[in-house]
Design an enzyme around this catalytic site. Structure first.
Site: not given
Ligand code: AP5
Ligand code: MG
Length: 214
Positions: A13, A88, A127, A160, A171
């Site tokens: 996203k 969300r 990431r 992160r 998540r």
């Protein structure tokens, strides 16, 4: 052009929202980035949000909704915006609709970046995020020119806190329970578009520009 990006954590996203913002000249509003900036700056909001984010849980609606609604009333949002990570939950979507209809506006497109759960954990562990400007990279799919340093601002890159595999699984669970129902919500409104998020990021973007127009 008012766009919502939907998709699982790690679907891309943020990657696509940044490309849309650059091409169409609209701001990229990411609630995750807003919370991370608040955490970095040691604000009260950041401290509250961190408690939830580190566990892979959603931050309570009341801490999110006003923040976004205030943000899109700013002058740079006159020609639209791309919302990444908001709404969300169904209550967030309803609050957004209410705020928009009060000013005679509505969402033009909700774009779902579709990536199966199996691909997600692999993506997240690779990431890297810039501590300076928030740019996002991937050690395999989108590496920086100099290892560990941001191409844009030169600051250090980090993994992160919520990208650890156990938190990612949580998540994903939260995504399926609370966010996926939004696909149906926006389908009913006739603004839902879907793109395959498993292909190269430039091909994902090509599919999005086909929807939005050149
Ligand atoms: P947020 O920051 O929004 O996290 P998220 O939704 O979990 O999504 P991510 O940012 O992890 O993934 P992304 O889809 O942006 O993927 P990216 O482009 O980076 O939210 C974090 C937390 O904040 C939430 O868990 C919650 O606690 C809280 N929060 C935020 N908003 C909230 C709200 N509205 N309400 C309540 N709580 C809220 O890509 C991922 C990786 O894949 C990157 O490394 C990228 O380089 C790579 N990649 C991207 N595209 C491709 C491709 N096509 N092929 C290969 N690799 C790719
Ligand atoms: Mg993101």
């Amino acid at each position: 052009m008012k766009i919502i990006m939907l998709g699982a954590p790690g679907a891309g996203k943020g990657t696509q929202a940044k490309m849309i913002a650059a091409k169409y000249g609209v701001p990229h509003i990411s609630t995750g980035d807003i919370f991370r900036a608040n955490i970095k700056n040691g604000t009260e909001l950041g401290a509250k949000a961190k408690e939830y984010m580190d566990k892979g849980l959603l931050v309570p609606d009341e801490l999110v909704v006003d923040l976004v609604i205030d943000r899109f009333k700013e002058p740079d949002c006159q020609n639209g915006y791309v919302l990444d990570g908001f709404p969300r939950t169904i209550p967030q979507a309803e609050a957004l609709d209410k705020a928009l209809s009060a000013i005679g506006e509505s969402i033009d497109y909700a774009i779902n970046v579709e990536v199966p759960d199996e691909n997600i954990v692999r993506r997240m562990s690779g990431r890297r995020a810039c501590v300076g400007c928030g740019a996002t990279y991937h050690i395999v799919y989108n590496p920086t020119k100099v290892e560990g340093k941001c191409d844009t601002c030169g600051a250090d890159l980090i993994l992160r806190d919520d990208d650890k595999p156990e938190t990612v699984l949580n998540r994903l669970k939260v995504y399926h329970e609370q966010t996926q129902p939004l696909i149906n919500y926006y389908e009913k409104k006739g603004v839902m578009k879907e793109v395959d998020g498993t292909v190269d990021m430039n091909d994902v973007f090509a599919a999005i520009t086909k929807i939005l127009g050149e």
